[in-house]
Write a protein that holds these residues in place. Structure first.
Motif, mmCIF file in Angstrom:
data_model
loop_
_atom_site.group_PDB
_atom_site.id
_atom_site.type_symbol
_atom_site.label_atom_id
_atom_site.label_comp_id
_atom_site.label_asym_id
_atom_site.label_seq_id
_atom_site.Cartn_x
_atom_site.Cartn_y
_atom_site.Cartn_z
ATOM 1 N N VAL A 89 -16.687 -6.498 -12.454
ATOM 2 C CA VAL A 89 -17.483 -7.726 -12.441
ATOM 3 C C VAL A 89 -16.975 -8.684 -11.371
ATOM 4 O O VAL A 89 -17.744 -9.258 -10.602
ATOM 5 C CB VAL A 89 -17.456 -8.398 -13.831
ATOM 6 N N ILE A 92 -25.049 -11.222 -20.971
ATOM 7 C CA ILE A 92 -23.801 -10.480 -21.095
ATOM 8 C C ILE A 92 -23.553 -10.264 -22.590
ATOM 9 O O ILE A 92 -23.736 -11.173 -23.401
ATOM 10 C CB ILE A 92 -22.616 -11.210 -20.421
ATOM 11 N N HIS A 95 -18.439 0.076 -20.549
ATOM 12 C CA HIS A 95 -18.863 -1.171 -19.917
ATOM 13 C C HIS A 95 -20.022 -0.928 -18.956
ATOM 14 O O HIS A 95 -20.315 0.211 -18.580
ATOM 15 C CB HIS A 95 -17.700 -1.808 -19.151
ATOM 16 N N VAL A 121 -21.993 -3.210 -15.573
ATOM 17 C CA VAL A 121 -22.148 -4.414 -14.759
ATOM 18 C C VAL A 121 -23.609 -4.523 -14.358
ATOM 19 O O VAL A 121 -24.112 -3.722 -13.567
ATOM 20 C CB VAL A 121 -21.249 -4.369 -13.507
ATOM 21 N N THR A 155 -25.002 -7.080 -18.573
ATOM 22 C CA THR A 155 -23.592 -6.753 -18.384
ATOM 23 C C THR A 155 -23.012 -6.551 -19.779
ATOM 24 O O THR A 155 -23.333 -7.297 -20.702
ATOM 25 C CB THR A 155 -22.856 -7.887 -17.651
#
Length: 437
Positions: free
Chosen positions: A7, A141, A133, A135, A119
């Motif tokens: 990120v 988020i 994860h 991005v 995200t």
């Protein structure tokens, strides 16, 4: 730490890092132009404007010590995520003693189905992402938010989700009241134009939020968002999520268990607050097949199915064994590795009671994690109070016991937050080797 690096890199910041060994994660970061040094050396921080560390890295680490001596600011990972999430219009922070990883994963599936390009930060591996994860470039988020060491108090949620609250992490918190105080402080971080979404069927959650205004609620049977018309087909649920008295989504899950119905209602509630359609919610949840180490199917051995799960608290273990017993297997064989001496000691009677729900129980040595055994407790102590249970002196011996016992129609569960998943993998490897002979 890896998604955090990604990120920051995506925001145009020059990022370097270090790790203890080579890995696929290290290779991936390098492919993105993020240099990673193997080993921790003072010179690695030279020229840095700030250093970010995990809570597990202390001031005696060579890099941290060098940064402090040179006056370079040092921040913890949670603080960095908190700073990042302030730039998102929607910061969804999912907390709770249990169910965080699953609910965050379900939210991710829904967000991806709705094409909002989120995200994501999950405390486990999600097959949809191939990692834990993502991005994205959207304005949302979604983060799994842990209470341990009050980490989530460094966050800036616009939507704070509280799934449940129980006494846990008692090596840090004094007692349940202390845990509740932490969650209340977490809820108080939400700005006036944000929302707190809480499980109204969890007594401790409601006690922690007592007197707080503008709390949205969800639950299995009651709450602003709740389930109706729940039916089961071979252990798999179908149900409606109701909001304002109307059906908002009709959901069929591909993961079993009542606990997953509760997690799905929480995830659907998040999505509805964000304005996501019922169709996208249904599609995203239907495509969800579980996260890594959450009733994760590993394979077969001698006709028995092998699953692995991260459950390491009595409530999680109870939900897991209850669900497993409903699936129609001949026997449910549970190999459990207690996690930390403090938790095993504090919740000893609860663990003993719950483990009696399996047909056969084996115990691995307690996984110490961050602790030393100053209490003097062992897995053998737990085995003595669970009828028919045996404590293995090593993972190798435990693997042999499970292999010898396995037979067609059995469900073998390796359970715990430590290294017990390697037993599941070895059992399946033996099963595959056997089938080739």
């Amino acid at each position: 730490m890896a998604p955090l690096a990604e990120v920051l890199k995506g925001e145009g910041i020059h990022v370097t890092g270090s790790d203890m060994k080579e890995s696929e994660t290290v290779d991936h970061l390098r492919s993105l132009g993020i240099p990673v040094v193997i080993g921790h050396f003072p010179e690695s921080v030279e020229g840095a404007e700030l250093v970010i560390r995990t809570a597990a890295v202390h001031n005696n680490n060579p890099e941290i010590a060098a940064a402090l001596s040179q006056g370079i600011p040092v921040f913890e990972r949670a603080e960095a995520w908190g700073s990042i999430m302030r730039r998102y219009e929607n910061a969804v922070c999912i907390s709770g003693t249990h169910g965080k990883t699953t609910t965050t994963s379900m939210c991710t599936h829904i967000a991806m189905a709705a094409s909002i390009d989120p995200t994501v930060m999950i405390g486990g591996t999600l097959p949809l992402l191939g990692t834990g994860h993502r991005v994205g470039k959207g304005d949302t988020i979604i983060l799994e938010s842990c209470e341990y060491c009050n980490s989530f108090l460094s966050f800036y949620p616009t939507l704070a989700v509280i799934l449940n609250i129980e006494a846990d992490h008692l090596d840090f918190f004094k007692d349940l009241e202390d845990v509740e105080h932490s969650f209340r402080a977490f809820a108080d971080l939400v700005p006036a134009n944000g929302a707190v979404l809480a499980n109204c069927e969890d007594e401790n959650t409601m006690q922690a939020l007592e007197g707080k205004e503008s709390v949205l609620t969800f639950g299995l049977e009651k709450g602003d968002f709740h389930g109706e018309n729940l039916t089961w087909d071979r252990g798999y649920p179908t149900f409606d999520v109701v909001w304002n008295g109307k059906q908002a989504a009709h959901i069929t899950l591909q993961v079993p268990g009542l606990h997953n119905v509760k997690n799905a209602i929480a995830a659907a509630s998040v999505a509805l607050v964000l304005g996501i359609s019922g169709e996208a919610i249904a599609r995203g949840l239907h495509d969800y097949r579980g996260a890594g180490r959450r009733f994760e199917y590993k394979g077969m051995v001698k006709g028995a199915k092998v699953y692995d799960d991260y459950a390491h608290h009595p409530s999680e273990l109870k939900a897991l064994l209850g669900m497993a017993s409903s699936l129609g297997y001949k026997r449910v064989i549970c190999a459990f590795q207690p996690h930390t001496y403090s938790r095993t000691y504090a919740l000893f009677n609860e663990f003993a009671e719950v483990l009696r729900g399996a047909d056969k129980v084996f115990l691995a040595e307690i996984f110490a994690a961050r602790e030393k055994n100053e209490i003097g407790i062992t897995s053998e102590d737990l085995a003595k109070v669970v009828p028919g249970a045996k404590a293995a002196p090593s993972l190798e011996v435990l693997t042999d016991w499970l292999y010898d016992l396995a037979s067609p129609g059995d469900l073998i569960l390796t359970v715990g937050a430590g290294m017990l998943y390697t037993v599941a993998e070895e059992l399946v490897r033996r099963g595959e080797a056997e089938s080739k002979e």
